[in-house]
Design an enzyme around this catalytic site. Structure first.
Site, PDB file in Angstrom:
ATOM      1  N   ARG A 132     -10.878  12.064   6.822  1.00 57.95           N
ATOM      2  CA  ARG A 132     -10.460  10.557   6.627  1.00 57.95           C
ATOM      3  C   ARG A 132     -11.641   9.581   7.380  1.00 57.95           C
ATOM      4  O   ARG A 132     -11.916   8.626   6.813  1.00 57.95           O
ATOM      5  CB  ARG A 132      -9.201  10.380   7.271  1.00 57.95           C
ATOM      6  CG  ARG A 132      -8.268  11.166   6.456  1.00 57.95           C
ATOM      7  CD  ARG A 132      -6.763  11.241   7.235  1.00 57.95           C
ATOM      8  NE  ARG A 132      -6.265  10.030   7.470  1.00 57.95           N
ATOM      9  CZ  ARG A 132      -5.271   9.650   8.478  1.00 57.95           C
ATOM     10  NH1 ARG A 132      -5.215  10.663   9.184  1.00 57.95           N
ATOM     11  NH2 ARG A 132      -5.069   8.681   8.488  1.00 57.95           N
TER      12      ARG A 132
ATOM     13  N   ARG B 113      -0.914  10.940  17.328  1.00 56.48           N
ATOM     14  CA  ARG B 113      -0.058  10.090  16.896  1.00 56.48           C
ATOM     15  C   ARG B 113       1.136  10.989  16.335  1.00 56.48           C
ATOM     16  O   ARG B 113       0.794  12.106  15.699  1.00 56.48           O
ATOM     17  CB  ARG B 113      -0.664   9.483  15.755  1.00 56.48           C
ATOM     18  CG  ARG B 113       0.130   8.445  14.970  1.00 56.48           C
ATOM     19  CD  ARG B 113      -0.562   7.485  14.350  1.00 56.48           C
ATOM     20  NE  ARG B 113      -1.600   8.080  13.171  1.00 56.48           N
ATOM     21  CZ  ARG B 113      -2.321   7.292  12.372  1.00 56.48           C
ATOM     22  NH1 ARG B 113      -2.398   5.804  12.577  1.00 56.48           N
ATOM     23  NH2 ARG B 113      -3.234   7.747  11.794  1.00 56.48           N
TER      24      ARG B 113
ATOM     25  N   LYS C 262      -4.125  -0.478  13.207  1.00 64.32           N
ATOM     26  CA  LYS C 262      -3.951  -1.780  12.402  1.00 64.32           C
ATOM     27  C   LYS C 262      -2.297  -1.653  12.131  1.00 64.32           C
ATOM     28  O   LYS C 262      -1.676  -2.551  12.145  1.00 64.32           O
ATOM     29  CB  LYS C 262      -4.536  -1.254  10.923  1.00 64.32           C
ATOM     30  CG  LYS C 262      -6.027  -1.104  11.148  1.00 64.32           C
ATOM     31  CD  LYS C 262      -6.630  -1.266   9.672  1.00 64.32           C
ATOM     32  CE  LYS C 262      -6.346   0.109   9.056  1.00 64.32           C
ATOM     33  NZ  LYS C 262      -6.601   1.456   9.383  1.00 64.32           N
TER      34      LYS C 262
ATOM     35  N   ARG D 125       2.170  13.633  11.387  1.00 64.69           N
ATOM     36  CA  ARG D 125       1.410  13.703  10.055  1.00 64.69           C
ATOM     37  C   ARG D 125       0.422  14.556   9.572  1.00 64.69           C
ATOM     38  O   ARG D 125      -0.518  14.997  10.514  1.00 64.69           O
ATOM     39  CB  ARG D 125       0.698  12.191   9.619  1.00 64.69           C
ATOM     40  CG  ARG D 125       1.860  11.075   9.360  1.00 64.69           C
ATOM     41  CD  ARG D 125       1.171   9.838   9.608  1.00 64.69           C
ATOM     42  NE  ARG D 125      -0.352   9.773   8.729  1.00 64.69           N
ATOM     43  CZ  ARG D 125      -0.980   8.380   8.517  1.00 64.69           C
ATOM     44  NH1 ARG D 125      -0.471   7.419   9.241  1.00 64.69           N
ATOM     45  NH2 ARG D 125      -2.123   8.565   7.885  1.00 64.69           N
TER      46      ARG D 125
ATOM     47  N   ARG E  39      -9.861  -0.659   0.522  1.00 69.94           N
ATOM     48  CA  ARG E  39     -10.625   0.380   1.330  1.00 69.94           C
ATOM     49  C   ARG E  39     -11.855   0.898   0.519  1.00 69.94           C
ATOM     50  O   ARG E  39     -12.530   1.714   1.150  1.00 69.94           O
ATOM     51  CB  ARG E  39      -9.768   1.819   1.359  1.00 69.94           C
ATOM     52  CG  ARG E  39      -9.207   1.863   2.787  1.00 69.94           C
ATOM     53  CD  ARG E  39      -8.226   3.048   2.504  1.00 69.94           C
ATOM     54  NE  ARG E  39      -8.108   3.941   3.690  1.00 69.94           N
ATOM     55  CZ  ARG E  39      -6.600   4.036   4.330  1.00 69.94           C
ATOM     56  NH1 ARG E  39      -5.922   2.911   4.302  1.00 69.94           N
ATOM     57  NH2 ARG E  39      -6.701   4.878   5.197  1.00 69.94           N
TER      58      ARG E  39
HETATM   59  P1  AMP Z   1      -3.166   5.415   6.249  1.00 67.83           P
HETATM   60  O1  AMP Z   1      -1.892   5.586   6.514  1.00 67.83           O
HETATM   61  O2  AMP Z   1      -3.556   4.032   5.817  1.00 67.83           O
HETATM   62  O3  AMP Z   1      -4.261   6.309   7.035  1.00 67.83           O
HETATM   63  O4  AMP Z   1      -3.535   6.223   4.681  1.00 67.83           O
HETATM   64  C1  AMP Z   1      -2.911   7.454   4.587  1.00 67.83           C
HETATM   65  C2  AMP Z   1      -3.641   8.055   3.083  1.00 67.83           C
HETATM   66  O5  AMP Z   1      -3.160   7.008   2.035  1.00 67.83           O
HETATM   67  C3  AMP Z   1      -5.158   7.930   3.108  1.00 67.83           C
HETATM   68  O6  AMP Z   1      -5.853   8.946   3.785  1.00 67.83           O
HETATM   69  C4  AMP Z   1      -5.088   8.045   1.367  1.00 67.83           C
HETATM   70  O7  AMP Z   1      -5.176   9.229   1.256  1.00 67.83           O
HETATM   71  C5  AMP Z   1      -4.253   7.288   1.097  1.00 67.83           C
HETATM   72  N1  AMP Z   1      -4.458   5.698   0.837  1.00 67.83           N
HETATM   73  C6  AMP Z   1      -3.830   4.587   1.968  1.00 67.83           C
HETATM   74  N2  AMP Z   1      -4.496   3.407   1.587  1.00 67.83           N
HETATM   75  C7  AMP Z   1      -5.410   3.747   0.545  1.00 67.83           C
HETATM   76  C8  AMP Z   1      -6.168   2.803  -0.236  1.00 67.83           C
HETATM   77  N3  AMP Z   1      -6.379   1.443  -0.090  1.00 67.83           N
HETATM   78  N4  AMP Z   1      -6.950   3.315  -1.246  1.00 67.83           N
HETATM   79  C9  AMP Z   1      -7.127   4.710  -1.153  1.00 67.83           C
HETATM   80  N5  AMP Z   1      -6.153   5.719  -0.795  1.00 67.83           N
HETATM   81  C10 AMP Z   1      -5.271   5.270   0.320  1.00 67.83           C
END
Ligand code: AMP
Length: 214
Positions: free
Chosen positions: A173, A128, A15, A162, A90
Site C-alpha cells: 500500500r 490500527r 485522514k 484490517r 489516488r
Molecule cells: P483506505 O482505507 O483508504 O486505505 O483504502 C483501502 C483500500 O481500498 C485500498 O488499498 C484500495 O485497494 C482501495 N481503495 C480505496 N480508495 C481507492 C481509490 N481512490 N482508488 C483505488 N482504490 C482505492
C-alpha cells in the site's frame, strides 16, 4: 461556493480519523472510498468479490469503478454543499475525473495534505484497530483501547484488524501511494489549491489546524 475538500496523505496518515471528527463536529459529510469498498464485503456479487480480491493485495481498485462509486455517493442530497473526500483521488486519472465532477457540481476543489513521515506510517497501520460497530479507530501503540482488543464504547465487541493492515500488505500500500498518489501533491500545489497540515502530534492539535484550513 461549496467545496470538495480532498484529504491527501499516505495510508495511515490519519485522514480517516480526522475526517470523522470533522463530520461529527462540523457536519461536513465524509466520503471514504476505502470504507465504501469495505462495505461491499457483505455483498456476494462478482463485482464485490473482485474488489475484495484487489483490496486484499493492497493494490488499488480500478479508476472507473472507484469513480463510479464516488459519483453515485456524491449525487446524494447530503453532498449538495461541501463534502470531504477521504482516499480519493489516488491516481492522476482519478484527479482528472474529479475535476469534471467538481465542475458538473459547481464546486471548487481544495486539497489538504496530511503530512506524516514515511517511517512513522508503518506502526500507524500495523497497530490500527477499529470497532466494527461504531467505527471508532484505535492504535495499539499510540491510542490503545482500555482493554486489549475491545472497544471502549461497545465493551462486548472485539476490535477489527484490517487484513490489509498486516505488515506485508502495508508495504504494497505504501508503494502504491509513493508511485500513484504522491504525484497528486504536486498537481494540486502547482494549481494553487494545496494546503498542508502536519499529521504528527496530538489528535486534537492536528484537528484544530485542519479545522482552521477547512
Ligand atoms: P483506505 O482505507 O483508504 O486505505 O483504502 C483501502 C483500500 O481500498 C485500498 O488499498 C484500495 O485497494 C482501495 N481503495 C480505496 N480508495 C481507492 C481509490 N481512490 N482508488 C483505488 N482504490 C482505492
Amino acid at each position: 461556493m461549496s467545496k470538495i475538500i480532498v484529504l491527501i496523505g499516505a495510508p495511515g496518515a490519519g485522514k480517516g480519523t480526522q475526517a470523522r471528527i470533522l463530520e461529527e463536529r462540523r457536519g461536513i459529510p465524509q466520503i471514504s472510498t476505502g470504507d465504501m469498498f469495505r462495505e461491499m464485503k457483505n455483498a456476494d456479487t462478482p463485482l464485490a468479490r473482485e474488489v475484495q480480491a484487489t483490496m486484499a493485495t493492497g493494490k488499488l481498485v480500478s479508476d472507473d469503478l472507484t469513480f463510479q462509486i464516488v459519483q453515485d455517493r456524491t449525487s446524494r442530497e447530503d453532498c449538495k454543499e461541501t463534502f470531504i473526500l477521504d482516499g480519493f483521488p489516488r491516481t492522476a486519472v482519478q484527479a482528472e475525473m474529479l475535476e469534471r465532477l467538481a465542475s458538473a457540481q459547481g464546486k471548487e476543489i481544495s486539497a489538504i495534505l496530511v503530512d506524516v513521515r514515511l517511517d512513522h506510517l508503518e506502526k500507524r497501520m500495523t497497530g490500527r484497530r477499529s470497532c466494527p460497530v461504531c467505527g471508532e479507530i484505535y492504535n495499539v501503540y499510540f491510542k490503545p483501547p482500555k482493554t486489549d482488543e475491545v472497544c471502549d464504547i461497545h465493551t462486548d465487541t472485539t476490535l477489527m484488524h484490517r487484513t490489509d493492515d498486516f505488515e506485508e500488505k502495508v508495504k504494497v500500500r505504501l508503494a502504491a501511494y509513493e508511485q500513484q498518489t504522491k504525484p497528486l501533491i504536486d498537481y494540486y500545489e502547482k494549481s494553487g489549491r494545496l494546503k498542508k497540515v502536519s499529521g504528527e502530534g496530538e489528535l486534537e492539535e492536528i484537528y484544530n489546524e485542519l479545522e482552521r484550513l477547512v
